[in-house]
Design a protein around this motif. Sequence first.
Motif, PDB file in Angstrom:
ATOM      1  N   GLY A 117      49.354  81.298  15.311  1.00 54.21           N
ATOM      2  CA  GLY A 117      47.781  81.574  16.281  1.00 54.21           C
ATOM      3  C   GLY A 117      47.949  83.480  16.185  1.00 54.21           C
ATOM      4  N   ARG A 118      49.597  83.878  16.245  1.00 53.32           N
ATOM      5  CA  ARG A 118      49.856  85.553  15.432  1.00 53.32           C
ATOM      6  C   ARG A 118      50.170  85.788  14.053  1.00 53.32           C
ATOM      7  NH1 ARG A 118      48.971  88.202  19.397  1.00 53.32           N
ATOM      8  NH2 ARG A 118      49.840  89.738  18.086  1.00 53.32           N
ATOM      9  N   LEU A 119      50.182  84.595  13.491  1.00 52.95           N
ATOM     10  CA  LEU A 119      49.848  84.964  12.029  1.00 52.95           C
ATOM     11  C   LEU A 119      48.060  84.750  11.420  1.00 52.95           C
ATOM     12  CD1 LEU A 119      52.750  82.822  10.330  1.00 52.95           C
ATOM     13  CD2 LEU A 119      52.298  85.298  10.750  1.00 52.95           C
ATOM     14  N   TRP A 120      47.681  83.897  12.011  1.00 56.97           N
ATOM     15  CA  TRP A 120      45.740  84.340  12.024  1.00 56.97           C
ATOM     16  C   TRP A 120      45.707  85.483  12.859  1.00 56.97           C
ATOM     17  CZ3 TRP A 120      42.971  80.904  15.436  1.00 56.97           C
ATOM     18  CH2 TRP A 120      41.144  81.171  15.529  1.00 56.97           C
ATOM     19  N   TYR A 121      46.048  86.352  13.942  1.00 53.54           N
ATOM     20  CA  TYR A 121      45.834  87.408  14.388  1.00 53.54           C
ATOM     21  C   TYR A 121      46.415  87.814  13.287  1.00 53.54           C
ATOM     22  CZ  TYR A 121      46.384  91.160  17.606  1.00 53.54           C
ATOM     23  OH  TYR A 121      45.752  92.705  17.736  1.00 53.54           O
ATOM     24  N   VAL A 122      47.023  88.092  12.961  1.00 53.99           N
ATOM     25  CA  VAL A 122      47.420  89.615  11.771  1.00 53.99           C
ATOM     26  C   VAL A 122      46.084  89.626  10.650  1.00 53.99           C
ATOM     27  CG1 VAL A 122      48.882  90.460  10.076  1.00 53.99           C
ATOM     28  CG2 VAL A 122      50.283  89.468  12.271  1.00 53.99           C
ATOM     29  N   LYS A 123      45.904  88.368  10.525  1.00 58.59           N
ATOM     30  CA  LYS A 123      44.750  88.606   9.754  1.00 58.59           C
ATOM     31  C   LYS A 123      43.859  88.784   9.568  1.00 58.59           C
ATOM     32  CE  LYS A 123      42.984  86.336   5.496  1.00 58.59           C
ATOM     33  NZ  LYS A 123      42.421  87.481   5.172  1.00 58.59           N
ATOM     34  N   ALA A 124      43.382  88.222  10.592  1.00 62.07           N
ATOM     35  CA  ALA A 124      41.619  88.504  10.980  1.00 62.07           C
ATOM     36  C   ALA A 124      41.880  89.698  12.074  1.00 62.07           C
ATOM     37  CB  ALA A 124      41.255  87.698  12.441  1.00 62.07           C
ATOM     38  N   TYR A 125      42.631  91.096  12.431  1.00 63.64           N
ATOM     39  CA  TYR A 125      43.215  92.097  13.057  1.00 63.64           C
ATOM     40  C   TYR A 125      42.950  93.140  11.373  1.00 63.64           C
ATOM     41  CZ  TYR A 125      43.804  95.711  16.279  1.00 63.64           C
ATOM     42  OH  TYR A 125      43.404  96.629  17.132  1.00 63.64           O
ATOM     43  N   LEU A 126      43.182  92.663  10.183  1.00 66.03           N
ATOM     44  CA  LEU A 126      43.450  93.744   9.494  1.00 66.03           C
ATOM     45  C   LEU A 126      41.646  93.178   9.031  1.00 66.03           C
ATOM     46  CD1 LEU A 126      46.798  93.275   7.059  1.00 66.03           C
ATOM     47  CD2 LEU A 126      45.850  94.982   8.368  1.00 66.03           C
ATOM     48  N   ASP A 127      41.298  92.552   8.134  1.00 68.43           N
ATOM     49  CA  ASP A 127      39.945  92.437   7.998  1.00 68.43           C
ATOM     50  C   ASP A 127      38.809  92.110   8.935  1.00 68.43           C
ATOM     51  OD1 ASP A 127      40.587  90.658   5.855  1.00 68.43           O
ATOM     52  OD2 ASP A 127      41.146  88.627   6.679  1.00 68.43           O
ATOM     53  N   ASN A 128      39.450  92.706   9.760  1.00 68.47           N
ATOM     54  CA  ASN A 128      37.832  92.848  10.872  1.00 68.47           C
ATOM     55  C   ASN A 128      38.142  92.913  12.322  1.00 68.47           C
ATOM     56  OD1 ASN A 128      35.640  92.813  12.059  1.00 68.47           O
ATOM     57  ND2 ASN A 128      34.160  91.460  11.472  1.00 68.47           N
ATOM     58  N   PRO A 129      38.423  93.983  13.254  1.00 68.46           N
ATOM     59  CA  PRO A 129      39.525  93.559  13.906  1.00 68.46           C
ATOM     60  C   PRO A 129      38.308  92.858  15.441  1.00 68.46           C
ATOM     61  CG  PRO A 129      39.431  95.995  13.526  1.00 68.46           C
ATOM     62  CD  PRO A 129      38.849  95.000  12.450  1.00 68.46           C
ATOM     63  N   ALA A 130      37.420  92.966  15.055  1.00 71.96           N
ATOM     64  CA  ALA A 130      36.415  92.235  15.902  1.00 71.96           C
ATOM     65  C   ALA A 130      37.133  90.867  16.343  1.00 71.96           C
ATOM     66  CB  ALA A 130      35.100  92.296  15.650  1.00 71.96           C
ATOM     67  N   ARG A 131      36.813  90.438  15.324  1.00 70.02           N
ATOM     68  CA  ARG A 131      37.323  88.974  14.940  1.00 70.02           C
ATOM     69  C   ARG A 131      38.614  88.111  15.496  1.00 70.02           C
ATOM     70  NH1 ARG A 131      33.493  87.025   9.964  1.00 70.02           N
ATOM     71  NH2 ARG A 131      31.782  87.889  10.548  1.00 70.02           N
ATOM     72  N   ARG A 132      39.429  89.047  15.967  1.00 70.31           N
ATOM     73  CA  ARG A 132      40.891  89.087  16.665  1.00 70.31           C
ATOM     74  C   ARG A 132      40.927  87.720  17.445  1.00 70.31           C
ATOM     75  NH1 ARG A 132      39.964  93.810  18.457  1.00 70.31           N
ATOM     76  NH2 ARG A 132      40.968  94.629  20.284  1.00 70.31           N
ATOM     77  N   GLY A 133      39.697  87.570  18.259  1.00 74.41           N
ATOM     78  CA  GLY A 133      40.165  87.240  19.504  1.00 74.41           C
ATOM     79  C   GLY A 133      40.205  85.904  19.875  1.00 74.41           C
ATOM     80  N   PRO A 134      39.875  84.621  18.657  1.00 74.08           N
ATOM     81  CA  PRO A 134      40.566  83.288  18.874  1.00 74.08           C
ATOM     82  C   PRO A 134      41.738  83.205  18.973  1.00 74.08           C
ATOM     83  CG  PRO A 134      37.580  83.578  18.176  1.00 74.08           C
ATOM     84  CD  PRO A 134      38.741  84.971  18.260  1.00 74.08           C
ATOM     85  N   ALA A 135      42.465  84.072  17.652  1.00 71.51           N
ATOM     86  CA  ALA A 135      44.231  83.910  17.232  1.00 71.51           C
ATOM     87  C   ALA A 135      44.602  84.260  18.613  1.00 71.51           C
ATOM     88  CB  ALA A 135      43.982  84.895  15.446  1.00 71.51           C
ATOM     89  N   PHE A 136      44.210  85.365  19.156  1.00 71.89           N
ATOM     90  CA  PHE A 136      44.863  86.042  20.353  1.00 71.89           C
ATOM     91  C   PHE A 136      44.838  84.962  20.854  1.00 71.89           C
ATOM     92  CE2 PHE A 136      45.125  87.754  23.988  1.00 71.89           C
ATOM     93  CZ  PHE A 136      46.466  88.684  24.317  1.00 71.89           C
ATOM     94  N   GLY A 137      43.606  84.331  21.515  1.00 71.99           N
ATOM     95  CA  GLY A 137      43.523  83.345  22.264  1.00 71.99           C
ATOM     96  C   GLY A 137      44.292  82.062  22.150  1.00 71.99           C
ATOM     97  N   LEU A 138      44.687  81.632  21.001  1.00 75.50           N
ATOM     98  CA  LEU A 138      45.508  80.309  20.574  1.00 75.50           C
ATOM     99  C   LEU A 138      46.838  81.092  20.853  1.00 75.50           C
ATOM    100  CD1 LEU A 138      46.317  77.818  19.474  1.00 75.50           C
ATOM    101  CD2 LEU A 138      46.006  78.887  16.922  1.00 75.50           C
TER     102      LEU A 138
END
Length: 131
Positions: A88-109
């Motif tokens: 989840g945190r690795l996904w969060y890193v990628k999502a936040y770098l790509d588009n911060p608005a899309r980090r929510g699901p990774a944070f939730g996991l």
Amino acid sequence: MTAWPLTTLITLLMVLLLLGTGMLVARARGRHGIEAPAVTGHPLFERAYRIQMNTLENTVLTLPLLWLAAGWGQDRWAALAGAVWLLGRLWYVKAYLDNPARRGPAFGLALLASAALGLQAAWGVLHTLLG
């Protein structure tokens, strides 16, 4: 530590994640000319900095839960939840770098994995106390 080999492995991977997010910030500082101690400047630097801080904050919550869950005899389950947290945190890193608005699901996991660790720890304590 021989009683908790999987939890130990997850802990080492968490430390590597923290090191990686620190390196991400250092690289962004150099790339965008942000001198320490500044923590604002270029938006991509600020993303890297928030990734590092959010991951550190989340690790402070999760790491004790990981070891409490493992300490009550649940190394395998604790490590599994810890691995989900890491993913989840690795996904969060990628999502936040790509588009911060899309980090929510990774944070939730990652948050769900932390909650699972908390429930494992609580179950171990209650099971022992109520025996």
